[in-house]
Design a protein around this motif. Structure first.
Motif, PDB file in Angstrom:
ATOM      1  N   GLU A   1      -7.389   5.740  -5.638  1.00 58.49           N
ATOM      2  CA  GLU A   1      -6.719   6.419  -4.583  1.00 58.49           C
ATOM      3  C   GLU A   1      -7.598   7.028  -3.938  1.00 58.49           C
ATOM      4  O   GLU A   1      -8.382   7.981  -4.394  1.00 58.49           O
ATOM      5  CB  GLU A   1      -5.692   7.672  -5.381  1.00 58.49           C
ATOM      6  CG  GLU A   1      -4.624   8.300  -4.696  1.00 58.49           C
ATOM      7  CD  GLU A   1      -4.120   8.987  -5.434  1.00 58.49           C
ATOM      8  OE1 GLU A   1      -2.928   8.529  -5.902  1.00 58.49           O
ATOM      9  OE2 GLU A   1      -4.072  10.383  -5.592  1.00 58.49           O
ATOM     10  N   VAL A   2      -7.765   6.694  -2.550  1.00 53.72           N
ATOM     11  CA  VAL A   2      -8.951   6.894  -1.802  1.00 53.72           C
ATOM     12  C   VAL A   2      -8.230   8.080  -0.532  1.00 53.72           C
ATOM     13  O   VAL A   2      -7.238   7.904  -0.338  1.00 53.72           O
ATOM     14  CB  VAL A   2      -9.361   5.796  -0.726  1.00 53.72           C
ATOM     15  CG1 VAL A   2     -10.484   6.122   0.063  1.00 53.72           C
ATOM     16  CG2 VAL A   2      -9.835   4.732  -1.889  1.00 53.72           C
ATOM     17  N   LYS A   3      -8.870   9.273  -0.723  1.00 48.80           N
ATOM     18  CA  LYS A   3      -8.812  10.294   0.273  1.00 48.80           C
ATOM     19  C   LYS A   3      -9.066   9.883   1.866  1.00 48.80           C
ATOM     20  O   LYS A   3     -10.239   9.519   1.893  1.00 48.80           O
ATOM     21  CB  LYS A   3      -9.516  11.314  -0.108  1.00 48.80           C
ATOM     22  CG  LYS A   3      -9.203  12.999   0.528  1.00 48.80           C
ATOM     23  CD  LYS A   3      -9.790  13.959  -0.217  1.00 48.80           C
ATOM     24  CE  LYS A   3      -9.636  15.321   0.313  1.00 48.80           C
ATOM     25  NZ  LYS A   3      -9.907  16.223  -0.471  1.00 48.80           N
TER      26      LYS A   3
ATOM     27  N   LYS B   1       0.764  -1.144   0.042  1.00 50.18           N
ATOM     28  CA  LYS B   1       0.072   0.071   0.210  1.00 50.18           C
ATOM     29  C   LYS B   1       0.917   1.318   0.121  1.00 50.18           C
ATOM     30  O   LYS B   1       1.870   1.121   0.637  1.00 50.18           O
ATOM     31  CB  LYS B   1      -0.760  -0.046   1.256  1.00 50.18           C
ATOM     32  CG  LYS B   1      -2.004  -0.848   1.010  1.00 50.18           C
ATOM     33  CD  LYS B   1      -3.244  -0.581   2.412  1.00 50.18           C
ATOM     34  CE  LYS B   1      -4.403  -1.280   2.360  1.00 50.18           C
ATOM     35  NZ  LYS B   1      -4.918  -1.164   3.724  1.00 50.18           N
ATOM     36  N   THR B   2       0.430   2.087  -0.576  1.00 46.46           N
ATOM     37  CA  THR B   2       1.368   3.470  -0.613  1.00 46.46           C
ATOM     38  C   THR B   2       0.241   4.617  -0.108  1.00 46.46           C
ATOM     39  O   THR B   2      -0.905   4.920  -0.549  1.00 46.46           O
ATOM     40  CB  THR B   2       1.646   3.836  -1.969  1.00 46.46           C
ATOM     41  OG1 THR B   2       2.709   2.748  -2.510  1.00 46.46           O
ATOM     42  CG2 THR B   2       2.432   5.264  -2.039  1.00 46.46           C
ATOM     43  N   VAL B   3       0.535   5.264   1.054  1.00 44.49           N
ATOM     44  CA  VAL B   3       0.104   6.392   1.420  1.00 44.49           C
ATOM     45  C   VAL B   3       0.735   7.737   1.196  1.00 44.49           C
ATOM     46  O   VAL B   3       2.085   7.901   0.995  1.00 44.49           O
ATOM     47  CB  VAL B   3       0.124   6.442   2.855  1.00 44.49           C
ATOM     48  CG1 VAL B   3      -0.336   7.582   3.689  1.00 44.49           C
ATOM     49  CG2 VAL B   3      -0.448   5.137   3.472  1.00 44.49           C
ATOM     50  N   ILE B   4       0.151   8.559   0.516  1.00 41.49           N
ATOM     51  CA  ILE B   4       0.633   9.859  -0.251  1.00 41.49           C
ATOM     52  C   ILE B   4       0.349  11.016   0.403  1.00 41.49           C
ATOM     53  O   ILE B   4      -1.127  11.268   0.729  1.00 41.49           O
ATOM     54  CB  ILE B   4       0.035   9.741  -1.792  1.00 41.49           C
ATOM     55  CG1 ILE B   4       0.206   8.461  -2.538  1.00 41.49           C
ATOM     56  CG2 ILE B   4       0.714  11.066  -2.386  1.00 41.49           C
ATOM     57  CD1 ILE B   4      -0.640   8.382  -3.832  1.00 41.49           C
TER      58      ILE B   4
ATOM     59  N   LYS C   1      -8.670   2.826   5.462  1.00 37.23           N
ATOM     60  CA  LYS C   1      -9.778   2.701   4.457  1.00 37.23           C
ATOM     61  C   LYS C   1      -9.844   1.772   3.463  1.00 37.23           C
ATOM     62  O   LYS C   1      -8.897   1.310   2.960  1.00 37.23           O
ATOM     63  CB  LYS C   1      -9.433   4.158   3.673  1.00 37.23           C
ATOM     64  CG  LYS C   1      -9.607   5.485   4.393  1.00 37.23           C
ATOM     65  CD  LYS C   1     -11.057   6.024   3.814  1.00 37.23           C
ATOM     66  CE  LYS C   1     -11.456   6.978   4.720  1.00 37.23           C
ATOM     67  NZ  LYS C   1     -12.817   7.365   4.907  1.00 37.23           N
ATOM     68  N   PRO C   2     -10.804   1.334   3.154  1.00 36.30           N
ATOM     69  CA  PRO C   2     -10.976   0.202   2.043  1.00 36.30           C
ATOM     70  C   PRO C   2     -10.451   0.711   0.913  1.00 36.30           C
ATOM     71  O   PRO C   2     -10.898   1.930   0.529  1.00 36.30           O
ATOM     72  CB  PRO C   2     -12.403  -0.304   1.971  1.00 36.30           C
ATOM     73  CG  PRO C   2     -13.331   0.692   3.097  1.00 36.30           C
ATOM     74  CD  PRO C   2     -12.414   1.596   3.628  1.00 36.30           C
ATOM     75  N   VAL C   3      -9.713   0.106   0.188  1.00 38.77           N
ATOM     76  CA  VAL C   3      -9.255   0.718  -1.404  1.00 38.77           C
ATOM     77  C   VAL C   3      -9.020  -0.608  -2.151  1.00 38.77           C
ATOM     78  O   VAL C   3      -8.411  -1.635  -1.983  1.00 38.77           O
ATOM     79  CB  VAL C   3      -7.633   1.482  -0.980  1.00 38.77           C
ATOM     80  CG1 VAL C   3      -6.809   0.790  -0.095  1.00 38.77           C
ATOM     81  CG2 VAL C   3      -7.071   2.204  -2.040  1.00 38.77           C
TER      82      VAL C   3
ATOM     83  N   ARG D   1      -3.358   0.937  -3.479  1.00 38.04           N
ATOM     84  CA  ARG D   1      -2.563  -0.133  -3.416  1.00 38.04           C
ATOM     85  C   ARG D   1      -1.340  -0.235  -4.296  1.00 38.04           C
ATOM     86  O   ARG D   1      -0.876  -1.177  -4.632  1.00 38.04           O
ATOM     87  CB  ARG D   1      -3.403  -1.406  -3.953  1.00 38.04           C
ATOM     88  CG  ARG D   1      -4.679  -1.517  -2.852  1.00 38.04           C
ATOM     89  CD  ARG D   1      -5.269  -3.078  -2.926  1.00 38.04           C
ATOM     90  NE  ARG D   1      -6.256  -2.951  -1.757  1.00 38.04           N
ATOM     91  CZ  ARG D   1      -5.918  -3.739  -0.641  1.00 38.04           C
ATOM     92  NH1 ARG D   1      -4.658  -4.058  -0.501  1.00 38.04           N
ATOM     93  NH2 ARG D   1      -6.822  -3.737   0.323  1.00 38.04           N
ATOM     94  N   MET D   2      -0.843   0.801  -4.441  1.00 40.50           N
ATOM     95  CA  MET D   2       0.507   0.938  -5.588  1.00 40.50           C
ATOM     96  C   MET D   2       1.652   0.403  -4.736  1.00 40.50           C
ATOM     97  O   MET D   2       1.938   0.515  -3.685  1.00 40.50           O
ATOM     98  CB  MET D   2       0.873   2.426  -5.881  1.00 40.50           C
ATOM     99  CG  MET D   2      -0.101   3.038  -7.063  1.00 40.50           C
ATOM    100  SD  MET D   2       0.737   4.459  -7.388  1.00 40.50           S
ATOM    101  CE  MET D   2       0.311   5.542  -6.212  1.00 40.50           C
TER     102      MET D   2
END
Ligand SMILES: C[S@@+](CC[C@H](N)C(=O)[O-])C[C@H]1O[C@@H](n2cnc3c(N)ncnc32)[C@H](O)[C@@H]1O
Length: 197
Positions: free
Chosen positions: A100-102, A64-67, A93-95, A111-112
């Motif tokens: 890309e979910v805020k 997972k990637t948090v941006i 958060k479900p993704v 999920r990158m």
């Protein structure tokens, strides 16, 4: 713009960790938290022209990637606990793949994988690999939109390095000794700041 990509090789990918245990049960998430701090904080201000990509590779829900996007960021405070809480909220958060979910203003989760992040960012700037055996950053001309890539308490894996080097990229060192990732980020910010002052 300036981009930072930091791989948390064991960093949690679900929100199931205690905020008191980010250096343990959350797989050295404390390192990524400090990197967020270094990416954005000025004295009494935030850098708006920065995005930080935290590639989390730990646990069963990886990757997972948090941006964090400086232009939109709110509720980011200098203490590690509240930043860890922003990351935990994002990880809860479900993704779905491709989304890309805020989770809060300026904070997104996807999920990158590391490879996906490299592919995505390759359109936006030029990669600059921070590595002890690179060329001296004081001799280096920084590109207009640098994408700085660095490891956490572990260097990039061979596979990650191969992916990064499949793009045109420069390898720089920021000094003669090996430093913590968040400290490297402050130094590159400073080098870029000095050139644009
Ligand atoms: C704590 S270091 C990783 C482990 C470290 N390479 C070692 O052997 O102990 C974290 C990351 O910061 C970057 N880094 C550390 N020192 C650096 C330096 N002097 N020049 C450029 N990058 C550096 C690299 O990307 C490295 O993967």
């Amino acid at each position: 713009m300036k981009y930072f990509v930091i791989t948390g090789h064991r960093a949690a990918t679900t929100g199931h960790f205690k905020l008191d245990d980010i250096a343990g049960g959350a797989g050295r998430l404390d390192i990524l938290v400090r990197c967020v701090n270094s990416a954005f904080f000025l004295s009494h201000n935030l850098r708006k022209d920065v995005e930080a990509y935290l590639v989390c590779m730990g646990g069963e829900d990886a990757p997972k990637t948090v941006i964090f996007k400086g232009e939109e960021l709110r509720y980011l405070n200098p203490d590690e606990r509240s930043t860890a809480s922003l990351i935990r909220n994002a990880l809860m958060k479900p993704v779905e793949p491709g989304e890309e979910v805020k989770s809060s203003p300026g904070v997104y989760v996807s999920r990158m994988s590391f490879d996906d992040v490299m592919d995505d960012l390759s359109e936006k700037g030029e990669f600059v690999y921070l590595k002890e055996d690179g060329v001296d950053c004081r001799e280096f001309e920084f590109p207009e939109n640098p994408i700085f890539v660095l490891g956490d308490n572990r260097d990039l894996t061979e596979e990650e390095e191969a992916k990064l080097l499949s793009f045109s990229s420069e390898k720089i060192n920021i000094g003669p000794v090996s430093l913590h990732a968040d400290h490297c980020m402050i130094i590159v910010h400073n080098e870029v700041d000095r050139r644009s002052a």
